[in-house]
Write a protein that holds these residues in place. Structure first.
Motif, PDB file in Angstrom:
ATOM      1  N   ALA A 222      -0.079  24.180  29.133  1.00  0.00           N
ATOM      2  CA  ALA A 222       1.097  24.596  29.374  1.00  0.00           C
ATOM      3  C   ALA A 222       0.384  26.533  29.876  1.00  0.00           C
ATOM      4  CB  ALA A 222       2.160  24.630  29.032  1.00  0.00           C
ATOM      5  N   HIS A 223       0.695  26.486  31.179  1.00  0.00           N
ATOM      6  CA  HIS A 223      -0.243  28.236  30.957  1.00  0.00           C
ATOM      7  C   HIS A 223       1.279  29.475  31.113  1.00  0.00           C
ATOM      8  CE1 HIS A 223      -3.801  27.404  31.097  1.00  0.00           C
ATOM      9  NE2 HIS A 223      -3.823  26.483  32.318  1.00  0.00           N
TER      10      HIS A 223
ATOM     11  N   LEU B 117      -0.175  21.285  35.382  1.00  0.00           N
ATOM     12  CA  LEU B 117       0.488  20.162  34.146  1.00  0.00           C
ATOM     13  C   LEU B 117       1.804  19.251  35.367  1.00  0.00           C
ATOM     14  CD1 LEU B 117       1.465  19.967  31.633  1.00  0.00           C
ATOM     15  CD2 LEU B 117       3.351  22.175  31.541  1.00  0.00           C
ATOM     16  N   LYS B 118       2.110  19.231  36.101  1.00  0.00           N
ATOM     17  CA  LYS B 118       3.415  18.241  36.893  1.00  0.00           C
ATOM     18  C   LYS B 118       1.916  17.118  37.400  1.00  0.00           C
ATOM     19  CE  LYS B 118       6.466  22.002  39.079  1.00  0.00           C
ATOM     20  NZ  LYS B 118       6.630  22.831  40.138  1.00  0.00           N
ATOM     21  N   ARG B 119       0.519  18.069  38.023  1.00  0.00           N
ATOM     22  CA  ARG B 119      -0.033  16.150  38.308  1.00  0.00           C
ATOM     23  C   ARG B 119       0.571  15.816  36.798  1.00  0.00           C
ATOM     24  NH1 ARG B 119      -1.985  13.131  41.786  1.00  0.00           N
ATOM     25  NH2 ARG B 119      -4.428  12.355  41.016  1.00  0.00           N
ATOM     26  N   ALA B 120      -1.027  16.248  35.542  1.00  0.00           N
ATOM     27  CA  ALA B 120      -0.729  15.454  34.821  1.00  0.00           C
ATOM     28  C   ALA B 120       0.791  14.603  34.864  1.00  0.00           C
ATOM     29  CB  ALA B 120      -0.942  16.302  33.443  1.00  0.00           C
ATOM     30  N   VAL B 121       1.803  15.621  34.464  1.00  0.00           N
ATOM     31  CA  VAL B 121       2.276  13.800  33.615  1.00  0.00           C
ATOM     32  C   VAL B 121       2.512  13.158  35.263  1.00  0.00           C
ATOM     33  CG1 VAL B 121       5.199  14.213  34.866  1.00  0.00           C
ATOM     34  CG2 VAL B 121       4.054  15.441  33.479  1.00  0.00           C
ATOM     35  N   GLU B 122       2.404  13.196  36.843  1.00  0.00           N
ATOM     36  CA  GLU B 122       2.398  12.429  37.855  1.00  0.00           C
ATOM     37  C   GLU B 122       1.853  11.469  37.457  1.00  0.00           C
ATOM     38  OE1 GLU B 122       1.792  11.864  42.749  1.00  0.00           O
ATOM     39  OE2 GLU B 122       2.245  13.668  41.514  1.00  0.00           O
ATOM     40  N   VAL B 123       0.436  11.652  36.733  1.00  0.00           N
ATOM     41  CA  VAL B 123      -0.391  10.558  36.144  1.00  0.00           C
ATOM     42  C   VAL B 123      -0.190  10.073  34.968  1.00  0.00           C
ATOM     43  CG1 VAL B 123      -3.148  10.332  35.156  1.00  0.00           C
ATOM     44  CG2 VAL B 123      -2.863  11.850  37.764  1.00  0.00           C
TER      45      VAL B 123
END
Length: 519
Positions: free
Chosen positions: A403-404, A215-221
């Motif tokens: 979000a797991h 999820l953090k990676r998705a936010v970064e993208v």
């Protein structure tokens, strides 16, 4: 005698200079204001008459006519009180005409002659600087807005007597509040510094989040390309916590963007007193009961809505399906055009709405689907809940991730994760690559790419085209969905160094189209 005083008005988010034309002549005693005045402007007659009387200026029994030019623009607000009063005094030969030629006046008058603050000072002073005005006389409480504009001298007054002294050239540094332009945020921070999200100090940081690496990676993208983001997950999985930390990984506003956002807040009366320019991207989180008019703006004379207040920042919609479907569908045009157009009988108003949409929602009414050991919703209830978010809105969202639930070890042991500063460094590097790529165009971020730009900026090789051909058929993509995958893949490639879009970049972008939960 006839005199002209320069003032200003706000029309939507635009500002324009207004010529307050005052004529005092013999005839039946009257006091009238023309030039499409609103009710607040018409009421200025009584405020001006009493204020002048209380500062020692007696009006003769004469015909007083005031015209607000150009007369085809609707005038509203109380900012014309001070220029009307100064114009009447000049027409009565109580003030010299020459100093008034390069002055602009704005301000509301109290009955005692006090000059009270008004809205929209910042964009009006900006327009005055462009129009060659040398000095702007404004309420003392609005001075901190005026001094943000270079090229014009802003002077704050607390009552009519001070304004009169300034026109007569008798002001002194001891009793007139004058300041030089400043271009820093309150507290002395420059545009390049950051210590969290929102306006004012914040300690929220990405390192506070346990687990959720995907999820953090998705936010970064999402932050790197300014892509719209939707997070689906069970209650307590950290959706809202993560959304509130997105501002901490976004670059601060540039000076141009800061002036633009600050002008919108000034028009709305929301620019914080003595706070200076807004240097951090807005974060708006409206309640799900918000009306469509409050969301996009409106009224008899339209005012900016939440989407315009979120301009250049984030609009966070928590519990997305709880919003009325017709309210969400209003976002379709702003999401596509990056602006809001409102038509009224008085004219058409255009408000900027270039924001990053972040939505959060549960997968079902109880929130635990597809965990059938906890979920008690029927299939019909799940479908009806998900259908509250229309397909056209989902099709405009670039990134949709799940979000797991967070495990016990993630909470207790909580391994040290990356800080917002580390993530933000990569985001800013990707933004730099985009800035160089789109130099000479009107494109700022990858999310701004249009269909006509895909061949030039998102060109695929032979193998990549074959891969996307298979994905297009298996995922039953629309043309818009296909282009959004390419835009996200372009951002993933930029985070990797800005080279050619590879198959692995496309695969990651496709993983961010987790729309099967809505099928």
């Amino acid at each position: 005698m006839f005199r002209t005083i320069t003032s200003g008005a706000v029309y939507g988010v635009r500002s324009c200079l207004i010529q307050v034309e005052v004529d005092v002549s013999q005839g039946l005693p009257c006091f009238q204001i023309v030039g499409l005045p609103g009710s607040e402007v018409r009421e200025a007659r009584e405020r001006v008459k009493v204020a002048l009387k209380n500062v020692g200026v007696s009006l003769p029994p004469a015909c007083i006519n005031v015209n607000l030019s150009p007369a085809d623009i609707p005038k509203s607000g109380t900012m014309f009180d001070l220029p009307v009063a100064v114009g009447i005094m000049a027409a009565l030969s109580k003030l010299p005409q020459e100093p008034l030629q390069n002055m602009l006046f704005i301000g509301e008058l109290g009955l005692s002659g006090e000059v009270k603050p008004v809205k929209g000072v910042l964009p009006i002073v900006q327009e005055a600087a462009r129009g060659g005005v040398k000095r702007c006389i404004m309420p003392r409480d609005n001075l901190w807005e005026g001094v943000l504009v270079e090229g014009v001298e802003s002077i704050g007054v607390s009552d009519m007597n001070e304004a009169i002294e300034i026109v007569k050239g008798k002001e002194s540094a001891a009793d007139i509040c004058r300041a030089a332009p400043v271009m820093e945020e309150s507290g002395g921070r420059s545009f390049g510094e950051w210590d969290g999200g929102g306006r004012g100090h914040s300690r929220e940081d990405f390192s506070d989040i346990s687990g959720q690496d995907g999820l953090k990676r998705a936010v970064e993208v999402s932050a790197a390309g300014f892509h719209h983001l939707l997070v689906v997950g069970a209650p307590g999985s950290g959706k809202t916590m993560l959304a509130r930390r997105i501002p901490s990984v976004l670059p601060p506003l540039t000076l141009e963007e800061s002036m633009e956002v600050s002008s919108i807040y000034s028009i709305s009366g929301l620019l914080e007193s003595e706070g200076g320019l807004m240097t951090r991207r807005p974060f708006l989180n409206p309640h799900h009961t918000i009306t469509g008019q409050a969301l996009v703006g409106g009224g008899r004379i339209p005012k900016p809505g939440i989407v315009s207040l979120a301009h250049r920042g984030i609009l966070f919609l928590d519990e997305l399906p709880e919003f009325k479907r017709e309210t969400l569908d209003i976002l379709r045009q702003p999401l596509e055009d990056r602006k809001v157009q409102i038509a009224r009988s008085s004219g058409a108003y255009v408000y900027p709405a270039d924001f990053m949409l972040v939505g959060a929602m549960n997968p079902c009414p109880c929130g635990y689907y597809p965990d059938l050991s906890r979920c008690r919703c029927t299939p019909h209830e799940v479908r009806r809940y998900l259908r509250r978010v229309s397909g056209p809105i989902l099709d405009r969202i670039d990134i949709c991730v799940e979000a797991h639930p967070v495990g016990f070890k993630d909470i207790v042991q909580r391994p040290a994760g990356e800080s917002s500063r580390q993530v933000r460094a990569r985001v800013m590097e990707a933004r730099r690559i985009q800035e160089e790529r789109y130099t000479g165009t009107d494109i700022r971020f990858n999310a701004d790419l249009r269909a006509a730009d895909m061949e030039r900026f998102c060109n695929l090789g032979t193998e990549q085209k074959r891969f996307m051909e298979r994905m297009f058929a298996s995922m039953k993509l629309t043309a818009r969905g296909y282009h959004r995958i390419l835009k996200v893949a372009r951002t993933v490639a930029d985070l990797a160094g800005g080279g050619k879009i590879e198959e692995e970049h496309l695969a990651e972008a496709i993983c961010y189209r987790q729309m099967e939960v809505f099928q």
